[in-house]
Design a protein around this motif. Sequence first.
Motif, PDB file in Angstrom:
ATOM      1  N   VAL A 132       5.062  -5.684 -30.655  1.00  0.00           N
ATOM      2  CA  VAL A 132       5.276  -4.260 -30.361  1.00  0.00           C
ATOM      3  C   VAL A 132       6.683  -4.030 -29.813  1.00  0.00           C
ATOM      4  N   LEU A 133       7.112  -4.871 -28.888  1.00  0.00           N
ATOM      5  CA  LEU A 133       8.452  -4.729 -28.317  1.00  0.00           C
ATOM      6  C   LEU A 133       9.530  -4.898 -29.383  1.00  0.00           C
ATOM      7  N   THR A 134       9.303  -5.833 -30.306  1.00  0.00           N
ATOM      8  CA  THR A 134      10.270  -6.062 -31.386  1.00  0.00           C
ATOM      9  C   THR A 134      10.394  -4.832 -32.280  1.00  0.00           C
ATOM     10  N   ILE A 135       9.247  -4.233 -32.619  1.00  0.00           N
ATOM     11  CA  ILE A 135       9.264  -3.031 -33.464  1.00  0.00           C
ATOM     12  C   ILE A 135       9.945  -1.879 -32.745  1.00  0.00           C
ATOM     13  N   VAL A 136       9.619  -1.708 -31.457  1.00  0.00           N
ATOM     14  CA  VAL A 136      10.230  -0.620 -30.673  1.00  0.00           C
ATOM     15  C   VAL A 136      11.739  -0.818 -30.560  1.00  0.00           C
ATOM     16  N   ARG A 137      12.168  -2.074 -30.339  1.00  0.00           N
ATOM     17  CA  ARG A 137      13.608  -2.336 -30.239  1.00  0.00           C
ATOM     18  C   ARG A 137      14.314  -2.055 -31.562  1.00  0.00           C
ATOM     19  N   ALA A 138      13.628  -2.283 -32.674  1.00  0.00           N
ATOM     20  CA  ALA A 138      14.227  -2.051 -33.990  1.00  0.00           C
ATOM     21  C   ALA A 138      14.462  -0.569 -34.252  1.00  0.00           C
ATOM     22  N   LEU A 139      13.764   0.302 -33.511  1.00  0.00           N
ATOM     23  CA  LEU A 139      13.963   1.746 -33.673  1.00  0.00           C
ATOM     24  C   LEU A 139      15.284   2.204 -33.069  1.00  0.00           C
ATOM     25  N   LYS A 140      15.857   1.348 -32.212  1.00  0.00           N
ATOM     26  CA  LYS A 140      17.179   1.593 -31.618  1.00  0.00           C
ATOM     27  C   LYS A 140      17.256   2.906 -30.838  1.00  0.00           C
ATOM     28  N   ILE A 141      16.229   3.118 -29.990  1.00  0.00           N
ATOM     29  CA  ILE A 141      16.249   4.249 -29.062  1.00  0.00           C
ATOM     30  C   ILE A 141      16.899   3.753 -27.782  1.00  0.00           C
ATOM     31  N   ARG A 142      18.101   4.157 -27.520  1.00  0.00           N
ATOM     32  CA  ARG A 142      18.921   3.558 -26.470  1.00  0.00           C
ATOM     33  C   ARG A 142      18.232   3.470 -25.093  1.00  0.00           C
ATOM     34  N   PRO A 143      17.688   4.559 -24.540  1.00  0.00           N
ATOM     35  CA  PRO A 143      17.063   4.449 -23.208  1.00  0.00           C
ATOM     36  C   PRO A 143      15.911   3.441 -23.179  1.00  0.00           C
ATOM     37  N   VAL A 144      15.144   3.427 -24.267  1.00  0.00           N
ATOM     38  CA  VAL A 144      14.011   2.491 -24.350  1.00  0.00           C
ATOM     39  C   VAL A 144      14.520   1.057 -24.425  1.00  0.00           C
ATOM     40  N   ASN A 145      15.534   0.826 -25.234  1.00  0.00           N
ATOM     41  CA  ASN A 145      16.091  -0.522 -25.365  1.00  0.00           C
ATOM     42  C   ASN A 145      16.726  -1.004 -24.067  1.00  0.00           C
ATOM     43  N   VAL A 146      17.321  -0.088 -23.314  1.00  0.00           N
ATOM     44  CA  VAL A 146      17.889  -0.458 -22.010  1.00  0.00           C
ATOM     45  C   VAL A 146      16.773  -0.900 -21.066  1.00  0.00           C
ATOM     46  N   ALA A 147      15.661  -0.155 -21.066  1.00  0.00           N
ATOM     47  CA  ALA A 147      14.520  -0.507 -20.209  1.00  0.00           C
ATOM     48  C   ALA A 147      13.947  -1.865 -20.611  1.00  0.00           C
ATOM     49  N   ILE A 148      13.835  -2.112 -21.916  1.00  0.00           N
ATOM     50  CA  ILE A 148      13.322  -3.404 -22.394  1.00  0.00           C
ATOM     51  C   ILE A 148      14.278  -4.529 -22.016  1.00  0.00           C
ATOM     52  N   SER A 149      15.570  -4.290 -22.106  1.00  0.00           N
ATOM     53  CA  SER A 149      16.564  -5.308 -21.732  1.00  0.00           C
ATOM     54  C   SER A 149      16.470  -5.653 -20.250  1.00  0.00           C
ATOM     55  N   ARG A 186      13.411 -13.386 -17.522  1.00  0.00           N
ATOM     56  CA  ARG A 186      14.187 -14.610 -17.759  1.00  0.00           C
ATOM     57  C   ARG A 186      14.900 -15.089 -16.498  1.00  0.00           C
ATOM     58  N   GLY A 187      15.149 -14.181 -15.573  1.00  0.00           N
ATOM     59  CA  GLY A 187      15.921 -14.538 -14.386  1.00  0.00           C
ATOM     60  C   GLY A 187      15.108 -14.882 -13.167  1.00  0.00           C
ATOM     61  N   THR A 188      13.784 -14.780 -13.262  1.00  0.00           N
ATOM     62  CA  THR A 188      12.925 -15.110 -12.112  1.00  0.00           C
ATOM     63  C   THR A 188      11.892 -16.159 -12.517  1.00  0.00           C
ATOM     64  N   PRO A 189      11.484 -17.020 -11.582  1.00  0.00           N
ATOM     65  CA  PRO A 189      10.493 -18.049 -11.910  1.00  0.00           C
ATOM     66  C   PRO A 189       9.132 -17.442 -12.214  1.00  0.00           C
ATOM     67  N   LEU A 190       8.384 -18.097 -13.086  1.00  0.00           N
ATOM     68  CA  LEU A 190       7.036 -17.645 -13.409  1.00  0.00           C
ATOM     69  C   LEU A 190       6.163 -17.594 -12.155  1.00  0.00           C
ATOM     70  N   LEU A 191       6.365 -18.526 -11.254  1.00  0.00           N
ATOM     71  CA  LEU A 191       5.565 -18.554 -10.032  1.00  0.00           C
ATOM     72  C   LEU A 191       5.747 -17.264  -9.227  1.00  0.00           C
ATOM     73  N   VAL A 192       6.978 -16.779  -9.155  1.00  0.00           N
ATOM     74  CA  VAL A 192       7.250 -15.511  -8.454  1.00  0.00           C
ATOM     75  C   VAL A 192       6.516 -14.369  -9.144  1.00  0.00           C
ATOM     76  N   GLN A 193       6.521 -14.363 -10.463  1.00  0.00           N
ATOM     77  CA  GLN A 193       5.850 -13.307 -11.215  1.00  0.00           C
ATOM     78  C   GLN A 193       4.338 -13.340 -10.988  1.00  0.00           C
ATOM     79  N   ILE A 194       3.774 -14.541 -10.864  1.00  0.00           N
ATOM     80  CA  ILE A 194       2.347 -14.674 -10.570  1.00  0.00           C
ATOM     81  C   ILE A 194       2.037 -14.120  -9.187  1.00  0.00           C
ATOM     82  N   PHE A 195       2.870 -14.450  -8.212  1.00  0.00           N
ATOM     83  CA  PHE A 195       2.678 -13.922  -6.862  1.00  0.00           C
ATOM     84  C   PHE A 195       2.776 -12.401  -6.842  1.00  0.00           C
ATOM     85  N   LEU A 196       3.722 -11.847  -7.603  1.00  0.00           N
ATOM     86  CA  LEU A 196       3.873 -10.397  -7.654  1.00  0.00           C
ATOM     87  C   LEU A 196       2.617  -9.737  -8.225  1.00  0.00           C
TER      88      LEU A 196
END
Length: 220
Positions: free
Chosen positions: A39-56, A63-73
């Motif tokens: 779904v994210l790939t299809i949405v990104r392919a639509l090239k809607i700038r605000p949406v793509n910025v949010a996805i980025s 990618r910048g935080t450990p999975l363990l931190v994400q589990i705790f969150l």
Amino acid sequence: MQFSFEFVLETLPALIAAAGVTIRVAAITIALSLFFGTVLTIVRALKIRPVNVAISIYISFIRGTPLLVQIFLAYYALPALGIRLGPVTAGVLAITANNAAFMTEIFRGALASIPPGQIEAAASLGLKPRAIWLKVVLPQLYMRSLPAIVNECTIVIKGTALLAVITVVEVFRTAQQIGSSSFRPFETFVAAGIVFLGLCLIISQFGLWLERRFALRRGT
């Protein structure tokens, strides 16, 4: 205390039984990750700038935080927002959010490798965008991404071990319990490693089988 291979063998049945939880969590997570990654790939392919910025931003956070931190969150921070989840649900949510981000990056690379002429030809034949995605783009996307998808699946299997910190009784949590009660943590975690290795090997071999099957189809 000497290392006991007998204790490793004695521990394996309990860990294999606990692997049922690991497999269920991983299966649900992989299915959801593939869906949301697509779904994210299809949405990104639509090239809607605000949406793509949010996805980025989302992908950069994952990618910048450990999975363990994400589990705790997911388990400890969401209740502060009024969202209370059980350990398994929180674990599935965290690993899915993590894996979907990597899946969409994999798909983005595969999408760029599909010749634009194929999509243009499909459009010229009168196919609607939905049909083009379902019949032309996605089948190639998955085939081109298969090795990376298999790799992500093994990462999910190993990542379930982190759910022990939020009391999900899977392979690693069971190994902790057995190790604490028997005072033989070394043998117990060796046994846990064997179980995880076995699961990852099964996924890898299944991936190789799929690759050969797709290769035969292309050959015919």
